[in-house]
Design an enzyme around this catalytic site. Structure first.
Site, PDB file in Angstrom:
ATOM      1  N   LYS A  13     -25.712  -0.056  28.087  1.00 52.95           N
ATOM      2  CA  LYS A  13     -26.800   0.897  28.385  1.00 52.95           C
ATOM      3  C   LYS A  13     -26.238   2.166  29.051  1.00 52.95           C
ATOM      4  CE  LYS A  13     -28.959  -2.091  31.039  1.00 52.95           C
ATOM      5  NZ  LYS A  13     -28.015  -3.242  30.948  1.00 52.95           N
ATOM      6  N   ARG A  88     -37.513  -3.831  34.404  1.00 54.76           N
ATOM      7  CA  ARG A  88     -36.686  -5.030  34.373  1.00 54.76           C
ATOM      8  C   ARG A  88     -37.536  -6.287  34.254  1.00 54.76           C
ATOM      9  NH1 ARG A  88     -31.412  -3.303  35.419  1.00 54.76           N
ATOM     10  NH2 ARG A  88     -30.142  -5.052  36.049  1.00 54.76           N
ATOM     11  N   ARG A 127     -14.861  -4.465  33.058  1.00 54.86           N
ATOM     12  CA  ARG A 127     -15.307  -3.094  33.386  1.00 54.86           C
ATOM     13  C   ARG A 127     -14.616  -2.553  34.647  1.00 54.86           C
ATOM     14  NH1 ARG A 127     -21.503  -2.103  33.798  1.00 54.86           N
ATOM     15  NH2 ARG A 127     -21.339  -3.944  35.118  1.00 54.86           N
ATOM     16  N   ARG A 160     -17.000  -3.360  39.999  1.00 57.36           N
ATOM     17  CA  ARG A 160     -18.288  -3.547  40.693  1.00 57.36           C
ATOM     18  C   ARG A 160     -18.354  -4.907  41.389  1.00 57.36           C
ATOM     19  NH1 ARG A 160     -23.138  -1.679  36.736  1.00 57.36           N
ATOM     20  NH2 ARG A 160     -24.011  -3.652  37.441  1.00 57.36           N
ATOM     21  N   ARG A 171     -26.851 -12.968  36.671  1.00 55.88           N
ATOM     22  CA  ARG A 171     -27.481 -11.752  36.112  1.00 55.88           C
ATOM     23  C   ARG A 171     -27.951 -12.018  34.679  1.00 55.88           C
ATOM     24  NH1 ARG A 171     -22.733  -7.813  36.765  1.00 55.88           N
ATOM     25  NH2 ARG A 171     -24.023  -6.352  35.579  1.00 55.88           N
TER      26      ARG A 171
END
Ligand code: AP5
Ligand code: MG
Length: 215
Positions: A13, A88, A127, A160, A171
């Protein structure tokens, strides 16, 4: 154009939003980025949000709905915006619809970026983000030329806090339980546009542009 970007954690996203900003000259509103900045700045909001984010849970609706309401009322949102990571769950989607109905400017498109779970895990564990310019890398798919250093600005890359395997699993569970039902929500409103999120970043962006042109 008012665009909602739906997709699991790691679907891309944020990556696609950056390209959409350039193409359409509208801002990205990422509730995750806003909350991470509040955590980094040590504000009261950040302190409240951190405990939820570290577990991979959703921050309370009242908090994020308030943030988004305030943000979309700003001048740079007049031409439209890209909502990344909001709504969400169904109550956030209903709250957004209500605010936008009051403004007379409903959501135009909900884009759902679809990616398999095994790919999501590698995208998230791999990431890395630049502390300076926020450029994103992935140690598996798009590594920087020099380990830990941003190709663009030379800034330090960080991982992160919520990109640890156990947090990622939660998540993904929260996504399935709370966020995936929004696919049906926007499908019923006939504004859902699904896009295959597997392939190169540019291929996916082309599919998104194609779908937006069909609108
Ligand atoms: P948020 O920041 O929204 O995180 P998320 O939804 O979990 O999504 P991500 O940002 O992890 O993934 P992404 O889809 O943006 O993927 P990206 O482009 O980075 O939320 C974080 C937390 O904040 C939540 O858990 C919650 O606590 C809180 N929160 C936020 N919004 C909230 C809300 N509305 N309500 C309540 N709580 C909220 O890409 C990932 C990686 O893959 C990168 O390394 C990238 O380089 C790579 N990549 C991307 N595309 C490709 C590709 N095509 N091929 C190869 N690699 C790719
Ligand atoms: Mg993101």
């Amino acid at each position: 154009m008012k665009l909602v970007l739906l997709g699991a954690p790691g679907a891309g996203k944020g990556t696609q939003a950056k390209k959409l900003i350039e193409k359409f000259d509208i801002p990205q509103i990422s509730t995750g980025d806003i909350l991470r900045k509040a955590v980094a700045d040590g504000t009261a909001l950040g302190k409240e949000a951190k405990s939820y984010m570290d577990k991979g849970e959703l921050v309370p609706d009242a908090v994020v709905i308030g943030l988004v309401k305030e943000r979309i009322a700003q001048d740079d949102c007049k031409k439209g915006y890209i909502l990344d990571g909001f709504p969400r769950n169904t109550s956030q989607a209903e709250a957004l619809d209500k605010v936008l109905a009051d403004m007379g400017a409903p959501v135009d498109v909900a884009l759902s970026v679809d990616v398999d779970k095994d790919v999501l895990m590698r995208r998230l564990t791999g990431r890395r983000t630049c502390k300076g310019c926020q450029q994103m890398y992935n140690v598996y798919f798009s590594p920087p030329k020099k380990d830990g250093t941003c190709d663009k600005c030379g800034g330090e890359l960080y991982q992160r806090d919520d990109d640890k395997e156990e947090t990622i699993n939660n998540r993904l569970d929260v996504y399935e339980k709370s966020t995936a039902p929004l696919i049906e929500y926007y499908s019923k409103k006939e504004i859902l546009k699904p896009v295959n999120g597997i392939g190169s970043i540019d291929e996916i962006f082309s599919s998104i542009c194609f779908v937006l042109e069909q609108k």
